[in-house]
Scaffold this motif. Structure first.
Motif, PDB file in Angstrom:
ATOM      1  N   THR A 148       0.383  -0.893  10.394  1.00  0.00           N
ATOM      2  CA  THR A 148       0.143  -1.577   9.125  1.00  0.00           C
ATOM      3  C   THR A 148      -1.261  -1.291   8.618  1.00  0.00           C
ATOM      4  OG1 THR A 148       1.685  -3.314   9.763  1.00  0.00           O
ATOM      5  CG2 THR A 148       0.154  -3.829   7.982  1.00  0.00           C
ATOM      6  N   GLY A 149      -2.241  -1.343   9.511  1.00  0.00           N
ATOM      7  CA  GLY A 149      -3.618  -1.056   9.116  1.00  0.00           C
ATOM      8  C   GLY A 149      -3.773   0.349   8.580  1.00  0.00           C
ATOM      9  N   LEU A 150      -3.175   1.315   9.278  1.00  0.00           N
ATOM     10  CA  LEU A 150      -3.263   2.699   8.836  1.00  0.00           C
ATOM     11  C   LEU A 150      -2.484   2.900   7.536  1.00  0.00           C
ATOM     12  CD1 LEU A 150      -4.632   5.287   9.662  1.00  0.00           C
ATOM     13  CD2 LEU A 150      -2.594   5.914  10.933  1.00  0.00           C
ATOM     14  N   SER A 151      -1.377   2.213   7.387  1.00  0.00           N
ATOM     15  CA  SER A 151      -0.604   2.277   6.148  1.00  0.00           C
ATOM     16  C   SER A 151      -1.438   1.802   4.969  1.00  0.00           C
ATOM     17  CB  SER A 151       0.663   1.432   6.279  1.00  0.00           C
ATOM     18  OG  SER A 151       1.340   1.358   5.054  1.00  0.00           O
ATOM     19  N   ASN A 152      -2.191   0.730   5.153  1.00  0.00           N
ATOM     20  CA  ASN A 152      -3.063   0.224   4.087  1.00  0.00           C
ATOM     21  C   ASN A 152      -4.147   1.239   3.731  1.00  0.00           C
ATOM     22  OD1 ASN A 152      -1.618  -2.156   3.952  1.00  0.00           O
ATOM     23  ND2 ASN A 152      -2.983  -3.228   5.357  1.00  0.00           N
ATOM     24  N   ILE A 153      -4.717   1.878   4.738  1.00  0.00           N
ATOM     25  CA  ILE A 153      -5.747   2.892   4.501  1.00  0.00           C
ATOM     26  C   ILE A 153      -5.140   4.109   3.805  1.00  0.00           C
ATOM     27  CG2 ILE A 153      -7.282   4.551   5.637  1.00  0.00           C
ATOM     28  CD1 ILE A 153      -7.808   2.366   7.745  1.00  0.00           C
ATOM     29  N   PHE A 154      -3.936   4.515   4.239  1.00  0.00           N
ATOM     30  CA  PHE A 154      -3.289   5.692   3.675  1.00  0.00           C
ATOM     31  C   PHE A 154      -2.831   5.487   2.246  1.00  0.00           C
ATOM     32  CE2 PHE A 154      -1.876   8.766   7.208  1.00  0.00           C
ATOM     33  CZ  PHE A 154      -3.134   8.705   7.774  1.00  0.00           C
ATOM     34  N   SER A 155      -2.743   4.245   1.795  1.00  0.00           N
ATOM     35  CA  SER A 155      -2.347   4.022   0.408  1.00  0.00           C
ATOM     36  C   SER A 155      -3.385   4.621  -0.543  1.00  0.00           C
ATOM     37  CB  SER A 155      -2.152   2.531   0.129  1.00  0.00           C
ATOM     38  OG  SER A 155      -3.376   1.844   0.269  1.00  0.00           O
ATOM     39  N   ASN A 156      -4.586   4.901  -0.032  1.00  0.00           N
ATOM     40  CA  ASN A 156      -5.649   5.519  -0.831  1.00  0.00           C
ATOM     41  C   ASN A 156      -5.766   7.025  -0.596  1.00  0.00           C
ATOM     42  OD1 ASN A 156      -6.441   2.986  -1.861  1.00  0.00           O
ATOM     43  ND2 ASN A 156      -7.621   2.596  -0.006  1.00  0.00           N
ATOM     44  N   LEU A 157      -4.795   7.603   0.103  1.00  0.00           N
ATOM     45  CA  LEU A 157      -4.839   9.030   0.408  1.00  0.00           C
ATOM     46  C   LEU A 157      -4.696   9.826  -0.886  1.00  0.00           C
ATOM     47  CD1 LEU A 157      -4.902  10.957   2.895  1.00  0.00           C
ATOM     48  CD2 LEU A 157      -2.424  10.995   2.764  1.00  0.00           C
ATOM     49  N   PRO A 158      -5.705  10.623  -1.230  1.00  0.00           N
ATOM     50  CA  PRO A 158      -5.625  11.380  -2.491  1.00  0.00           C
ATOM     51  C   PRO A 158      -4.617  12.522  -2.380  1.00  0.00           C
ATOM     52  CG  PRO A 158      -7.584  11.997  -1.284  1.00  0.00           C
ATOM     53  CD  PRO A 158      -6.927  10.885  -0.504  1.00  0.00           C
ATOM     54  N   GLU A 159      -3.945  12.802  -3.480  1.00  0.00           N
ATOM     55  CA  GLU A 159      -3.023  13.936  -3.500  1.00  0.00           C
ATOM     56  C   GLU A 159      -3.828  15.214  -3.441  1.00  0.00           C
ATOM     57  OE1 GLU A 159      -0.326  13.608  -6.768  1.00  0.00           O
ATOM     58  OE2 GLU A 159       0.534  11.756  -5.992  1.00  0.00           O
ATOM     59  N   GLY A 160      -3.331  16.178  -2.675  1.00  0.00           N
ATOM     60  CA  GLY A 160      -4.025  17.449  -2.537  1.00  0.00           C
ATOM     61  C   GLY A 160      -3.516  18.446  -3.560  1.00  0.00           C
ATOM     62  N   GLU A 161      -4.013  19.665  -3.451  1.00  0.00           N
ATOM     63  CA  GLU A 161      -3.580  20.726  -4.363  1.00  0.00           C
ATOM     64  C   GLU A 161      -2.133  21.077  -4.067  1.00  0.00           C
ATOM     65  OE1 GLU A 161      -5.790  24.341  -5.178  1.00  0.00           O
ATOM     66  OE2 GLU A 161      -7.616  23.203  -4.768  1.00  0.00           O
ATOM     67  N   GLY A 162      -1.250  20.814  -5.034  1.00  0.00           N
ATOM     68  CA  GLY A 162       0.158  21.161  -4.879  1.00  0.00           C
ATOM     69  C   GLY A 162       0.903  20.324  -3.861  1.00  0.00           C
ATOM     70  N   ILE A 163       0.347  19.197  -3.445  1.00  0.00           N
ATOM     71  CA  ILE A 163       1.019  18.361  -2.448  1.00  0.00           C
ATOM     72  C   ILE A 163       0.875  16.884  -2.813  1.00  0.00           C
ATOM     73  CG2 ILE A 163      -0.968  18.229  -0.902  1.00  0.00           C
ATOM     74  CD1 ILE A 163       1.038  18.410   1.439  1.00  0.00           C
ATOM     75  N   ARG A 164       1.977  16.187  -2.665  1.00  0.00           N
ATOM     76  CA  ARG A 164       1.981  14.729  -2.823  1.00  0.00           C
ATOM     77  C   ARG A 164       2.440  14.136  -1.503  1.00  0.00           C
ATOM     78  NH1 ARG A 164       5.718  15.847  -6.806  1.00  0.00           N
ATOM     79  NH2 ARG A 164       7.025  14.275  -5.870  1.00  0.00           N
ATOM     80  N   TYR A 165       2.061  12.892  -1.257  1.00  0.00           N
ATOM     81  CA  TYR A 165       2.405  12.245   0.005  1.00  0.00           C
ATOM     82  C   TYR A 165       3.375  11.097  -0.239  1.00  0.00           C
ATOM     83  CZ  TYR A 165      -1.740  14.742   1.551  1.00  0.00           C
ATOM     84  OH  TYR A 165      -2.653  15.710   1.810  1.00  0.00           O
ATOM     85  N   ARG A 166       4.338  10.979   0.652  1.00  0.00           N
ATOM     86  CA  ARG A 166       5.227   9.828   0.680  1.00  0.00           C
ATOM     87  C   ARG A 166       5.065   9.203   2.065  1.00  0.00           C
ATOM     88  NH1 ARG A 166      10.735  11.776  -0.118  1.00  0.00           N
ATOM     89  NH2 ARG A 166       9.881  12.440  -2.109  1.00  0.00           N
ATOM     90  N   LEU A 167       4.678   7.944   2.098  1.00  0.00           N
ATOM     91  CA  LEU A 167       4.325   7.262   3.351  1.00  0.00           C
ATOM     92  C   LEU A 167       5.477   6.407   3.848  1.00  0.00           C
ATOM     93  CD1 LEU A 167       1.943   6.726   5.312  1.00  0.00           C
ATOM     94  CD2 LEU A 167       1.371   4.775   3.871  1.00  0.00           C
ATOM     95  N   PHE A 168       5.744   6.494   5.164  1.00  0.00           N
ATOM     96  CA  PHE A 168       6.777   5.686   5.812  1.00  0.00           C
ATOM     97  C   PHE A 168       6.195   5.056   7.070  1.00  0.00           C
ATOM     98  CE2 PHE A 168       8.998   9.057   3.598  1.00  0.00           C
ATOM     99  CZ  PHE A 168       9.994   8.369   2.936  1.00  0.00           C
ATOM    100  N   VAL A 169       6.591   3.819   7.348  1.00  0.00           N
ATOM    101  CA  VAL A 169       6.234   3.159   8.600  1.00  0.00           C
ATOM    102  C   VAL A 169       7.523   2.934   9.373  1.00  0.00           C
ATOM    103  CG1 VAL A 169       5.247   1.100   9.674  1.00  0.00           C
ATOM    104  CG2 VAL A 169       4.212   2.040   7.603  1.00  0.00           C
ATOM    105  N   MET A 170       7.585   3.491  10.593  1.00  0.00           N
ATOM    106  CA  MET A 170       8.767   3.364  11.441  1.00  0.00           C
ATOM    107  C   MET A 170       8.447   2.407  12.586  1.00  0.00           C
ATOM    108  SD  MET A 170      10.826   5.409   9.895  1.00  0.00           S
ATOM    109  CE  MET A 170      12.175   5.618  11.028  1.00  0.00           C
ATOM    110  N   HIS A 171       9.102   1.237  12.547  1.00  0.00           N
ATOM    111  CA  HIS A 171       8.912   0.234  13.583  1.00  0.00           C
ATOM    112  C   HIS A 171      10.096  -0.716  13.510  1.00  0.00           C
ATOM    113  CE1 HIS A 171       7.199  -3.206  15.743  1.00  0.00           C
ATOM    114  NE2 HIS A 171       6.417  -2.311  16.330  1.00  0.00           N
TER     115      HIS A 171
END
Length: 132
Positions: free
Chosen positions: A55-78
């Protein structure tokens, strides 16, 4: 990665069974490593010991900037995360998206995900010990 290295300077705490500890800067290290290993149309796995860390890392990753030609989709598996929120991770990533999957180490032997190109495993796990 430099922020992680500089954050560790001077930290010389002793880790033992009576004084368990996790390196304080692991979330920042993970945040720095994801853009390095992420590839468009792929899945990147990040293993952590438990729901609090996920959960903590998920909160931090919500601010992950999109890179050149790449977007991020975040999932938490638990097991505590609703199944409906987890099911989309099994769809093949496309359209320049990298699925970043945060999972506890229990998933190491029970998940088969599409197009995994890298795994970040910090070697952290939680273990219940009983004193008889």
């Amino acid at each position: 990665v430099g922020a992680f290295e500089s954050g560790c300077e001077g930290e010389k705490s002793e880790i033992s069974m009576s004084n368990p500890s996790i390196i304080k800067n692991v979330p920042e290290l993970a945040l720095a490593l994801v853009p390095i290993f992420a590839k468009p149309n792929s899945t990147l796995l990040v293993f952590l010991p438990g729901l609090a860390e996920l959960t903590g890392l998920s909160n931090i990753f919500s601010n992950l900037p999109e890179g050149e030609g790449i977007r991020y989709r975040l999932f938490v598996m638990h097991s505590q995360v609703p199944r409906a929120e987890q099911e989309a991770v099994f769809k093949q990533p496309d359209g320049g998206v990298c699925n970043v999957v945060l999972a506890s180490n229990i998933a190491e032997s029970s998940l088969t995900l599409p197009k995994v190109t890298a795994v970040l495993d910090f070697g952290l796990h939680r273990e219940v010990v009983y004193d008889a």
